[in-house]
Design a protein around this motif. Sequence first.
Motif, PDB file in Angstrom:
ATOM      1  N   VAL A 135     -20.114  50.442   9.578  1.00  0.00           N
ATOM      2  CA  VAL A 135     -18.309  50.613   8.866  1.00  0.00           C
ATOM      3  C   VAL A 135     -18.914  51.522   7.721  1.00  0.00           C
ATOM      4  O   VAL A 135     -17.682  52.180   7.721  1.00  0.00           O
ATOM      5  CB  VAL A 135     -17.279  49.837   8.957  1.00  0.00           C
ATOM      6  CG1 VAL A 135     -16.261  49.624   8.642  1.00  0.00           C
ATOM      7  CG2 VAL A 135     -17.161  48.864  10.388  1.00  0.00           C
ATOM      8  N   VAL A 136     -19.454  50.654   6.786  1.00  0.00           N
ATOM      9  CA  VAL A 136     -19.425  51.681   5.412  1.00  0.00           C
ATOM     10  C   VAL A 136     -20.377  52.505   5.287  1.00  0.00           C
ATOM     11  O   VAL A 136     -19.714  53.649   4.977  1.00  0.00           O
ATOM     12  CB  VAL A 136     -20.473  51.087   4.665  1.00  0.00           C
ATOM     13  CG1 VAL A 136     -20.662  51.020   3.009  1.00  0.00           C
ATOM     14  CG2 VAL A 136     -19.979  49.228   4.505  1.00  0.00           C
ATOM     15  N   THR A 137     -21.146  52.896   6.795  1.00  0.00           N
ATOM     16  CA  THR A 137     -21.123  54.179   6.345  1.00  0.00           C
ATOM     17  C   THR A 137     -20.572  55.274   6.772  1.00  0.00           C
ATOM     18  O   THR A 137     -20.723  56.298   5.737  1.00  0.00           O
ATOM     19  CB  THR A 137     -23.104  53.814   7.367  1.00  0.00           C
ATOM     20  OG1 THR A 137     -24.071  53.305   6.693  1.00  0.00           O
ATOM     21  CG2 THR A 137     -23.224  55.482   7.730  1.00  0.00           C
ATOM     22  N   ARG A 138     -19.877  54.879   7.970  1.00  0.00           N
ATOM     23  CA  ARG A 138     -18.918  55.727   8.392  1.00  0.00           C
ATOM     24  C   ARG A 138     -18.165  56.511   7.743  1.00  0.00           C
ATOM     25  O   ARG A 138     -17.792  57.588   7.270  1.00  0.00           O
ATOM     26  CB  ARG A 138     -17.997  55.123  10.134  1.00  0.00           C
ATOM     27  CG  ARG A 138     -17.292  56.316   9.923  1.00  0.00           C
ATOM     28  CD  ARG A 138     -16.425  55.330  11.542  1.00  0.00           C
ATOM     29  NE  ARG A 138     -15.586  53.748  10.782  1.00  0.00           N
ATOM     30  CZ  ARG A 138     -15.511  52.675  11.953  1.00  0.00           C
ATOM     31  NH1 ARG A 138     -15.172  53.539  13.402  1.00  0.00           N
ATOM     32  NH2 ARG A 138     -14.730  51.953  11.666  1.00  0.00           N
ATOM     33  N   HIS A 139     -17.454  55.379   6.367  1.00  0.00           N
ATOM     34  CA  HIS A 139     -16.149  55.484   5.669  1.00  0.00           C
ATOM     35  C   HIS A 139     -17.240  56.234   4.592  1.00  0.00           C
ATOM     36  O   HIS A 139     -16.465  57.647   4.010  1.00  0.00           O
ATOM     37  CB  HIS A 139     -16.419  53.963   4.778  1.00  0.00           C
ATOM     38  CG  HIS A 139     -15.016  53.932   3.554  1.00  0.00           C
ATOM     39  ND1 HIS A 139     -16.053  54.469   2.281  1.00  0.00           N
ATOM     40  CD2 HIS A 139     -13.841  53.869   3.591  1.00  0.00           C
ATOM     41  CE1 HIS A 139     -14.882  54.535   1.122  1.00  0.00           C
ATOM     42  NE2 HIS A 139     -14.093  54.314   1.451  1.00  0.00           N
ATOM     43  N   SER A 160      -9.945  55.450   5.058  1.00  0.00           N
ATOM     44  CA  SER A 160      -9.293  54.296   5.862  1.00  0.00           C
ATOM     45  C   SER A 160      -9.836  54.679   7.377  1.00  0.00           C
ATOM     46  O   SER A 160      -8.675  55.594   7.823  1.00  0.00           O
ATOM     47  CB  SER A 160      -8.390  53.268   5.615  1.00  0.00           C
ATOM     48  OG  SER A 160      -8.359  52.202   6.341  1.00  0.00           O
ATOM     49  N   VAL A 161     -10.471  53.982   8.754  1.00  0.00           N
ATOM     50  CA  VAL A 161     -10.633  53.853   9.415  1.00  0.00           C
ATOM     51  C   VAL A 161      -9.910  52.535  10.301  1.00  0.00           C
ATOM     52  O   VAL A 161     -10.379  51.955  10.100  1.00  0.00           O
ATOM     53  CB  VAL A 161     -11.848  54.223  10.082  1.00  0.00           C
ATOM     54  CG1 VAL A 161     -11.486  54.615  11.649  1.00  0.00           C
ATOM     55  CG2 VAL A 161     -12.245  55.662   9.405  1.00  0.00           C
ATOM     56  N   THR A 162      -9.218  53.019  11.262  1.00  0.00           N
ATOM     57  CA  THR A 162      -8.230  52.445  12.576  1.00  0.00           C
ATOM     58  C   THR A 162      -8.855  52.219  13.982  1.00  0.00           C
ATOM     59  O   THR A 162      -8.983  53.443  14.090  1.00  0.00           O
ATOM     60  CB  THR A 162      -6.864  52.092  11.536  1.00  0.00           C
ATOM     61  OG1 THR A 162      -6.629  51.024  12.083  1.00  0.00           O
ATOM     62  CG2 THR A 162      -6.264  52.891  11.902  1.00  0.00           C
ATOM     63  N   ALA A 172       0.645  55.470  16.184  1.00  0.00           N
ATOM     64  CA  ALA A 172       0.891  53.770  15.524  1.00  0.00           C
ATOM     65  C   ALA A 172       0.118  53.472  15.041  1.00  0.00           C
ATOM     66  O   ALA A 172       0.523  52.584  13.471  1.00  0.00           O
ATOM     67  CB  ALA A 172       1.251  52.581  17.176  1.00  0.00           C
ATOM     68  N   ALA A 173      -1.186  53.042  15.262  1.00  0.00           N
ATOM     69  CA  ALA A 173      -1.933  52.438  14.546  1.00  0.00           C
ATOM     70  C   ALA A 173      -2.105  53.060  12.531  1.00  0.00           C
ATOM     71  O   ALA A 173      -2.477  52.552  11.761  1.00  0.00           O
ATOM     72  CB  ALA A 173      -3.760  52.422  15.426  1.00  0.00           C
ATOM     73  N   ALA A 174      -2.591  54.119  13.010  1.00  0.00           N
ATOM     74  CA  ALA A 174      -2.515  54.958  11.796  1.00  0.00           C
ATOM     75  C   ALA A 174      -1.397  54.828  10.286  1.00  0.00           C
ATOM     76  O   ALA A 174      -1.499  54.277   9.396  1.00  0.00           O
ATOM     77  CB  ALA A 174      -3.067  56.480  11.953  1.00  0.00           C
ATOM     78  N   TRP A 180      -1.431  56.392 -10.977  1.00  0.00           N
ATOM     79  CA  TRP A 180      -2.236  57.170  -9.937  1.00  0.00           C
ATOM     80  C   TRP A 180      -0.827  56.882  -8.451  1.00  0.00           C
ATOM     81  O   TRP A 180      -0.049  56.209  -8.669  1.00  0.00           O
ATOM     82  CB  TRP A 180      -2.557  56.260  -9.827  1.00  0.00           C
ATOM     83  CG  TRP A 180      -4.080  55.837 -10.671  1.00  0.00           C
ATOM     84  CD1 TRP A 180      -4.462  56.838 -11.655  1.00  0.00           C
ATOM     85  CD2 TRP A 180      -5.602  55.562 -10.367  1.00  0.00           C
ATOM     86  NE1 TRP A 180      -5.857  56.160 -11.766  1.00  0.00           N
ATOM     87  CE2 TRP A 180      -6.301  55.151 -11.513  1.00  0.00           C
ATOM     88  CE3 TRP A 180      -5.841  54.403  -9.379  1.00  0.00           C
ATOM     89  CZ2 TRP A 180      -7.699  54.538 -11.689  1.00  0.00           C
ATOM     90  CZ3 TRP A 180      -7.321  53.711  -9.651  1.00  0.00           C
ATOM     91  CH2 TRP A 180      -7.832  54.465  -9.953  1.00  0.00           C
ATOM     92  N   CYS A 181      -1.384  58.103  -8.376  1.00  0.00           N
ATOM     93  CA  CYS A 181      -0.278  58.368  -6.697  1.00  0.00           C
ATOM     94  C   CYS A 181      -1.488  57.586  -5.668  1.00  0.00           C
ATOM     95  O   CYS A 181      -2.195  58.188  -5.310  1.00  0.00           O
ATOM     96  CB  CYS A 181      -0.147  59.036  -6.791  1.00  0.00           C
ATOM     97  SG  CYS A 181       1.295  59.744  -4.914  1.00  0.00           S
ATOM     98  N   CYS A 182      -0.833  56.432  -5.253  1.00  0.00           N
ATOM     99  CA  CYS A 182      -1.120  56.329  -3.933  1.00  0.00           C
ATOM    100  C   CYS A 182      -1.262  57.310  -2.728  1.00  0.00           C
ATOM    101  O   CYS A 182      -0.638  56.948  -1.514  1.00  0.00           O
ATOM    102  CB  CYS A 182      -1.057  54.708  -3.494  1.00  0.00           C
ATOM    103  SG  CYS A 182      -1.876  54.223  -2.150  1.00  0.00           S
ATOM    104  N   VAL A 183      -2.403  57.498  -2.190  1.00  0.00           N
ATOM    105  CA  VAL A 183      -2.578  58.233  -1.461  1.00  0.00           C
ATOM    106  C   VAL A 183      -3.876  57.192  -0.202  1.00  0.00           C
ATOM    107  O   VAL A 183      -4.756  58.124  -0.095  1.00  0.00           O
ATOM    108  CB  VAL A 183      -2.874  59.348  -1.638  1.00  0.00           C
ATOM    109  CG1 VAL A 183      -2.859  60.943  -0.471  1.00  0.00           C
ATOM    110  CG2 VAL A 183      -2.278  60.233  -2.328  1.00  0.00           C
ATOM    111  N   PRO A 184      -3.389  57.110   0.972  1.00  0.00           N
ATOM    112  CA  PRO A 184      -4.075  56.601   1.642  1.00  0.00           C
ATOM    113  C   PRO A 184      -4.309  57.591   3.110  1.00  0.00           C
ATOM    114  O   PRO A 184      -3.480  58.262   3.367  1.00  0.00           O
ATOM    115  CB  PRO A 184      -3.162  55.408   2.625  1.00  0.00           C
ATOM    116  CG  PRO A 184      -2.078  55.850   2.226  1.00  0.00           C
ATOM    117  CD  PRO A 184      -1.674  56.035   1.407  1.00  0.00           C
TER     118      PRO A 184
END
Length: 445
Positions: A218-222, A276-278, A295-297, A317-321
């Motif tokens: 999961v960390v590697t993918r991120h 983030s990956v969901t 819907a998940a995103a 800062w402007c939070c941009v997910p």
Amino acid sequence: MATTETVLLVSPVNVYSGAPMDGVGVIDTDTVAGSSGNRCPVDTTDAAWQQAQLSLSRGGLGMRSLSLHSPAAFTAFVCSSGYGSPSNHHLSDAIQKFNESVSPSDVIQFDGLVLSTVHQNQLSSKIDIHQFNNIMIISSVADKACLLSVLSPHAASWLTVVPSEGLGLHLLPSVFQVAVKWWLGLDTSNGSLCALCPNNALDPLGHHATTCKEGGDVVTRHNQLRNVLAETCRIAHLSVKVEMGSNLTSEHDHSRPADILLPNWALGKPAAFDISVTSPLNPKIISVAGLSAGAAALSTEERKHTENDPKCNAFGWCCVPLVTESYGAWGKEAMDSFKMLASRLAIISGKPKSVVLSELKSRLNLHLVRANATAILSRTAPNIAPASAKVEGLSGETTEMSRTTSLPRFQFCNRISAGRDCEWLGNSPAPLQLDRSIRTVKEVH
């Protein structure tokens, strides 16, 4: 294949309908479904084969069925040639065959009218829509969530990337086979326990494998997605800082709301990109994800704002997910940010903005799918879950897995996680037997 398509394009329906139609069916099956010749990387079920026949924009693999789309091709060809009159009985037969493959609202009315402006891509799109709706009708909630996710714009763009090992834009054969199986909703679990957390059994759709926090996948993918995006920002002449925000409020604060910090983003205000990956198969969201694409995103974007907005606001800062579902369906805020990046890159490169945006999404989604397939590979082993194993269902319930035999469990080493290939036995289109003599696996008793 090009010769076959040309023949069917100009051939009346009665030439390849009825009994002779079996010949077209054989062409479809032999060329794509892999009934002979190992031309398809995996063995498919009927439902997966139907999905594979859909266009990339409809979540398929673009493996068009000649028997299904030939009437549309012939109709468009005849009409564009100026012979679309009601007296053309070959055209009437083709339209009748086409109308059988689409919904009632999309049928072509041919009552005394001369057809002149009929395009094959429009007709084929109507066939795809009808076929996709039929698949959705017979699918479970989990399958619907997956189908709606792959249906999102550019989700299948990883299939259009020109392979380049030097640029890191390639998939190893074993990784590609698993990626195709996972994309089509085929069973990727091999009936085994997770090799990295053996008390959990793998689910057929790969949800556990792509979300399991053991092993570092999961960390590697991120980090791979972060690195691709950070490098893209640098090419766009933006100042980039990575993994910012830790220990800013206290020495015990290890949260980092800025995977990528751009000091000058919009209106001169810094932007904190939080990647983030969901998964649309998350038990908390699956019921909604099975009804609404993205819907998940959207849910993860809202959660990220709740978690990071206070800290980001404190530092201006402007939070941009930047949220993507595991199948490559990016959220709205991510797409808006990508479009802004594409505008800058288009000016620098001289390419159209749409081309730049497509290339960016393709690279990101290739890394995403490759990481997911690698995570599945690193957890799949030729073992049978013992009778005591439990598997958490996609709806959230935990059920016992009944097994009568227990084989040794195998654990993949870091060579797989690093993206290198492993050796497989046999010449099957979907080789799932692991060579136990190679050093990439070790037996765990």
